[in-house]
Design an enzyme around this catalytic site. Structure first.
Site, PDB file in Angstrom:
ATOM      1  N   GLY A 171       5.896  20.432  20.432  1.00 31.24           N
ATOM      2  CA  GLY A 171       6.522  21.680  20.030  1.00 31.24           C
ATOM      3  C   GLY A 171       6.184  22.977  19.590  1.00 31.24           C
ATOM      4  O   GLY A 171       7.025  24.122  19.688  1.00 31.24           O
ATOM      5  N   SER A 187       8.066  28.851  15.706  1.00 34.06           N
ATOM      6  CA  SER A 187       8.096  27.819  15.608  1.00 34.06           C
ATOM      7  C   SER A 187       8.020  26.886  14.626  1.00 34.06           C
ATOM      8  O   SER A 187       7.441  27.075  13.967  1.00 34.06           O
ATOM      9  CB  SER A 187       7.793  26.908  17.087  1.00 34.06           C
ATOM     10  OG  SER A 187       7.183  27.293  17.883  1.00 34.06           O
ATOM     11  N   ILE A 188       9.317  26.215  14.503  1.00 35.00           N
ATOM     12  CA  ILE A 188       9.336  25.097  13.481  1.00 35.00           C
ATOM     13  C   ILE A 188       8.020  23.876  13.063  1.00 35.00           C
ATOM     14  O   ILE A 188       7.822  23.485  11.860  1.00 35.00           O
ATOM     15  CB  ILE A 188      10.684  24.409  12.994  1.00 35.00           C
ATOM     16  CG1 ILE A 188      11.342  24.669  13.157  1.00 35.00           C
ATOM     17  CG2 ILE A 188      10.586  22.991  11.920  1.00 35.00           C
ATOM     18  CD1 ILE A 188      13.328  24.032  12.947  1.00 35.00           C
ATOM     19  N   TYR A 224      20.355  18.650  14.765  1.00 36.04           N
ATOM     20  CA  TYR A 224      21.189  19.785  14.205  1.00 36.04           C
ATOM     21  C   TYR A 224      22.524  19.591  14.434  1.00 36.04           C
ATOM     22  O   TYR A 224      22.679  17.907  14.317  1.00 36.04           O
ATOM     23  CB  TYR A 224      21.379  20.644  15.475  1.00 36.04           C
ATOM     24  CG  TYR A 224      21.923  22.182  14.233  1.00 36.04           C
ATOM     25  CD1 TYR A 224      21.684  22.179  13.620  1.00 36.04           C
ATOM     26  CD2 TYR A 224      23.586  22.478  15.637  1.00 36.04           C
ATOM     27  CE1 TYR A 224      22.847  23.634  12.872  1.00 36.04           C
ATOM     28  CE2 TYR A 224      24.367  23.278  14.963  1.00 36.04           C
ATOM     29  CZ  TYR A 224      23.945  23.719  13.451  1.00 36.04           C
ATOM     30  OH  TYR A 224      24.944  24.735  13.270  1.00 36.04           O
ATOM     31  N   TYR A 266      27.018  24.989  21.120  1.00 31.84           N
ATOM     32  CA  TYR A 266      26.050  24.105  21.153  1.00 31.84           C
ATOM     33  C   TYR A 266      25.983  23.168  22.394  1.00 31.84           C
ATOM     34  O   TYR A 266      24.877  23.024  23.036  1.00 31.84           O
ATOM     35  CB  TYR A 266      25.730  22.808  19.960  1.00 31.84           C
ATOM     36  CG  TYR A 266      24.884  22.868  19.445  1.00 31.84           C
ATOM     37  CD1 TYR A 266      24.077  24.113  18.785  1.00 31.84           C
ATOM     38  CD2 TYR A 266      24.247  21.526  19.311  1.00 31.84           C
ATOM     39  CE1 TYR A 266      22.106  23.752  19.090  1.00 31.84           C
ATOM     40  CE2 TYR A 266      22.805  20.945  19.344  1.00 31.84           C
ATOM     41  CZ  TYR A 266      21.591  21.600  18.731  1.00 31.84           C
ATOM     42  OH  TYR A 266      20.526  21.607  18.905  1.00 31.84           O
TER      43      TYR A 266
HETATM   44  P1  NAI Z   1      11.013  26.643  19.576  1.00 27.67           P
HETATM   45  O1  NAI Z   1      11.447  26.895  20.923  1.00 27.67           O
HETATM   46  O2  NAI Z   1       9.704  26.601  19.579  1.00 27.67           O
HETATM   47  O3  NAI Z   1      10.720  24.689  20.010  1.00 27.67           O
HETATM   48  C1  NAI Z   1      10.989  24.050  21.349  1.00 27.67           C
HETATM   49  C2  NAI Z   1       9.798  22.903  21.829  1.00 27.67           C
HETATM   50  O4  NAI Z   1      10.348  22.208  22.914  1.00 27.67           O
HETATM   51  C3  NAI Z   1       8.573  24.388  22.229  1.00 27.67           C
HETATM   52  O5  NAI Z   1       7.891  24.727  21.818  1.00 27.67           O
HETATM   53  C4  NAI Z   1       9.004  24.237  23.840  1.00 27.67           C
HETATM   54  O6  NAI Z   1       7.480  24.516  24.518  1.00 27.67           O
HETATM   55  C5  NAI Z   1       8.646  21.971  23.788  1.00 27.67           C
HETATM   56  N1  NAI Z   1       9.569  22.251  25.039  1.00 27.67           N
HETATM   57  C6  NAI Z   1      10.594  22.233  25.812  1.00 27.67           C
HETATM   58  N2  NAI Z   1       9.871  20.839  26.802  1.00 27.67           N
HETATM   59  C7  NAI Z   1       9.225  20.045  26.763  1.00 27.67           C
HETATM   60  C8  NAI Z   1       8.426  19.298  27.773  1.00 27.67           C
HETATM   61  N3  NAI Z   1       9.087  18.741  29.237  1.00 27.67           N
HETATM   62  N4  NAI Z   1       7.467  18.556  27.414  1.00 27.67           N
HETATM   63  C9  NAI Z   1       7.299  19.005  25.710  1.00 27.67           C
HETATM   64  N5  NAI Z   1       8.067  19.955  25.302  1.00 27.67           N
HETATM   65  C10 NAI Z   1       8.676  20.836  25.443  1.00 27.67           C
HETATM   66  O7  NAI Z   1      11.865  25.943  18.929  1.00 27.67           O
HETATM   67  P2  NAI Z   1      12.571  24.957  17.167  1.00 27.67           P
HETATM   68  O8  NAI Z   1      14.059  25.438  17.089  1.00 27.67           O
HETATM   69  O9  NAI Z   1      11.017  25.179  16.470  1.00 27.67           O
HETATM   70  O10 NAI Z   1      12.853  23.251  17.520  1.00 27.67           O
HETATM   71  C11 NAI Z   1      12.401  22.969  17.854  1.00 27.67           C
HETATM   72  C12 NAI Z   1      13.292  21.545  16.969  1.00 27.67           C
HETATM   73  O11 NAI Z   1      13.984  22.085  15.826  1.00 27.67           O
HETATM   74  C13 NAI Z   1      14.091  21.217  18.480  1.00 27.67           C
HETATM   75  O12 NAI Z   1      14.665  20.032  18.712  1.00 27.67           O
HETATM   76  C14 NAI Z   1      15.276  22.307  17.852  1.00 27.67           C
HETATM   77  O13 NAI Z   1      16.110  21.385  18.638  1.00 27.67           O
HETATM   78  C15 NAI Z   1      15.612  21.334  16.699  1.00 27.67           C
HETATM   79  N6  NAI Z   1      16.133  22.156  16.003  1.00 27.67           N
HETATM   80  C16 NAI Z   1      16.016  24.442  15.932  1.00 27.67           C
HETATM   81  C17 NAI Z   1      17.013  24.204  15.172  1.00 27.67           C
HETATM   82  C18 NAI Z   1      17.420  25.626  14.881  1.00 27.67           C
HETATM   83  O14 NAI Z   1      18.770  26.812  15.107  1.00 27.67           O
HETATM   84  N7  NAI Z   1      15.751  26.334  15.263  1.00 27.67           N
HETATM   85  C19 NAI Z   1      18.152  23.717  14.087  1.00 27.67           C
HETATM   86  C20 NAI Z   1      17.939  22.677  14.447  1.00 27.67           C
HETATM   87  C21 NAI Z   1      17.329  21.670  15.244  1.00 27.67           C
END
Ligand code: NAI
Length: 271
Positions: free
Chosen positions: A14, A20-21, A149, A159
């Site tokens: 991810g 990205s986290i 979340y 959401y």
């Molecule tokens: P991000 O957008 O940087 O990361 C999401 C990732 O999911 C991306 O790298 C994307 O390419 C990947 N992804 C999407 N479809 C995919 C697939 N078919 N196969 C493989 N990878 C796929 O955003 P973030 O915020 O770093 O998200 C990481 C996690 O943290 C997610 O589970 C998100 O729901 C969770 N989260 C995020 C919060 C926020 O406010 N940003 C709060 C709480 C949890």
């Protein structure tokens, strides 16, 4: 740094860009002495930013669409080969809702989109763990973490169907975590993170209101992506060996608040 992950091998899902986290987790894991494979959906790699992270952390990249079992199988086989042994830690940092992307209201969800988002955001966690389990690819006392979340427990109207996906994801952590713990001494947890300004985060309608409200409600303020990475590293380290089946809130205290003085002040003069 503390060498908390010295000699450990991992897979990090991810990392899309430097917000990205997962990107921050990769940087921190590298600094703590781990070696790992980076993976993302082939389509997400077209942007190419992940190459920079791979170079910086001395990692190889293996593309995998997490909805495809054959991609996950290939990823895990190759990772064990490249890293030279079983896997000590896995980060699932994946989320996507087509309904959210297309701004379709929760009361009007398109179920093809719901299925797709569910497959990517929730079921993928089961798929990854099932492949790891069947291939006996996790080392004893390994650690698996997924990000979630609080909309899994409480209502956050915008959401959308991601709330349901997160509830399912958290349940998988408990259900699979039992078998992984019993059979392989592997722990499985979810971290419930504050709203964070990333590509996924910014995609949620009204995100700036969301993040500012949480900031004012939390005694310690919102947790940043880097702070989330720091916490994740502790869960990958040997200092948390008996923590499992948990949904761990990493949110500056938000989840246990009723109301804060700052939020009250905004309403005090209203009749
Ligand atoms: P991000 O957008 O940087 O990361 C999401 C990732 O999911 C991306 O790298 C994307 O390419 C990947 N992804 C999407 N479809 C995919 C697939 N078919 N196969 C493989 N990878 C796929 O955003 P973030 O915020 O770093 O998200 C990481 C996690 O943290 C997610 O589970 C998100 O729901 C969770 N989260 C995020 C919060 C926020 O406010 N940003 C709060 C709480 C949890």
């Amino acid at each position: 740094m503390y060498n908390l992950l010295k000699g450990k091998r991992g897979i990090i899902f991810g990392a899309l860009d430097s917000n990205s986290i997962a990107w921050k987790v990769a940087e921190s894991a590298h600094a703590e002495g781990a070696t790992f494979v980076l993976t993302n959906a082939p389509i997400a790699m077209r942007m190419g930013e992940i190459n920079e992270l791979a170079e910086k952390t001395g990692s190889e990249i293996i593309p995998a669409d997490v909805t495809k079992l054959e991609d996950i199988e290939n990823l895990i086989e190759k990772s064990v080969e490249i890293l030279g042994g079983k896997i000590d830690f896995v980060l699932h940092s994946i989320g996507m809702s087509v309904n959210v992307r297309k701004k379709i209201h929760y009361t009007d969800n398109n179920y093809d989109f719901t299925h797709k988002g569910f497959d990517i955001s929730a079921l993928s966690f089961h798929k990854v763990m099932q492949v790891l389990y069947k291939k006996d690819a996790m080392a004893e006392w390994g650690s698996i973490v997924a990000l979630t979340y609080m909309a899994a427990q409480r209502v956050f109207p915008d959401y959308n169907d991601m709330a349901d996906n997160k509830a399912y994801l958290e349940s998988i952590a408990r259900s699979f975590g039992y078998f992984f713990g019993r059979d392989h001494k592997v722990r499985v947890n979810t971290i419930s993170q504050s709203p964070t300004a990333t590509t996924a985060g910014n995609g949620v309608k009204g995100f700036s209101g969301f993040i500012n409200y949480a900031e004012k409600m939390s005694p310690l303020g919102n947790a940043t992506a880097q702070e989330c990475a720091d916490y994740t590293i502790t869960l990958f380290s040997d200092l948390t060996k008996k923590v499992t089946l948990q949904n761990l809130f990493h949110d500056g205290g938000f989840s246990n608040m009723g109301v804060s003085n700052e939020i009250m002040a905004a309403f005090e003069d209203q009749e």
